[in-house]
Design a protein around this motif. Structure first.
Motif, PDB file in Angstrom:
ATOM      1  N   ASP A  21       1.114  -6.800   7.857  1.00 48.30           N
ATOM      2  CA  ASP A  21       0.621  -5.426   7.993  1.00 48.30           C
ATOM      3  C   ASP A  21      -0.811  -5.388   8.529  1.00 48.30           C
ATOM      4  OD1 ASP A  21       0.645  -2.700   8.031  1.00 48.30           O
ATOM      5  OD2 ASP A  21       0.996  -2.444   5.889  1.00 48.30           O
ATOM      6  N   LYS A  24      -2.856  -1.978   8.869  1.00 56.49           N
ATOM      7  CA  LYS A  24      -3.383  -1.402   7.631  1.00 56.49           C
ATOM      8  C   LYS A  24      -4.574  -2.213   7.126  1.00 56.49           C
ATOM      9  CE  LYS A  24      -3.491   1.284   4.041  1.00 56.49           C
ATOM     10  NZ  LYS A  24      -4.079   2.596   4.131  1.00 56.49           N
ATOM     11  N   GLN A  54      -7.166  -4.458  -0.267  1.00 53.23           N
ATOM     12  CA  GLN A  54      -6.244  -5.404   0.369  1.00 53.23           C
ATOM     13  C   GLN A  54      -5.220  -5.930  -0.633  1.00 53.23           C
ATOM     14  OE1 GLN A  54      -8.958  -8.218   2.182  1.00 53.23           O
ATOM     15  NE2 GLN A  54      -8.747  -7.204   4.162  1.00 53.23           N
ATOM     16  N   VAL A  57      -2.450  -3.365  -0.926  1.00 57.97           N
ATOM     17  CA  VAL A  57      -1.522  -3.382   0.213  1.00 57.97           C
ATOM     18  C   VAL A  57      -0.618  -4.617   0.145  1.00 57.97           C
ATOM     19  CG1 VAL A  57      -1.378  -3.636   2.733  1.00 57.97           C
ATOM     20  CG2 VAL A  57      -3.008  -2.030   1.732  1.00 57.97           C
TER      21      VAL A  57
END
Length: 112
Positions: A21, A24, A54, A57
């Motif tokens: 990802d 993001k 982080q 996520v």
């Protein structure tokens, strides 16, 4: 840099230089670096915020299993003292990182 350009990268991961990802995570990076650069937060506060964001996520990605065996696998949360005690870890901050300077006479410096 050489690692990512060499064939050695395939020995570690079949995804090459991909980051889970990336869009993001990159967005988070710039957001928190901007807070530090503007003086809105101290660099330590900004990096702590970035790490927490982080982790959030990457935890979501790990839980979803969407990236299979190449997805993130986070370590359990540990106190900083645990990580600082590991072989090869950075040293912990000193109690006084910037002590007052001292003036020493030149003759004392060159004395054996």
């Amino acid at each position: 840099m050489e690692f990512y350009r060499s064939d050695a990268r395939v020995q570690w991961t079949p995804t090459g230089t991909n980051v889970p990802d990336y869009p993001k995570l990159a967005q988070l990076w710039w957001q928190y670096v901007a807070e530090a650069a503007s003086g809105e937060k101290t660099p330590q506060e900004a990096m702590d915020g970035l790490a927490a964001a982080q982790d959030k996520v990457l935890t979501r990605l790990e839980r979803s299993g969407a990236q299979g065996e190449c997805g993130p696998k986070l370590n359990p949360k540990q106190d900083a003292s645990y990580w600082l005690s590991q072989p090869g870890s950075p040293k912990a901050k000193l109690a006084n990182e910037k002590p007052q300077g001292k003036t020493i006479a030149y003759k004392d410096l060159i004395a054996k």
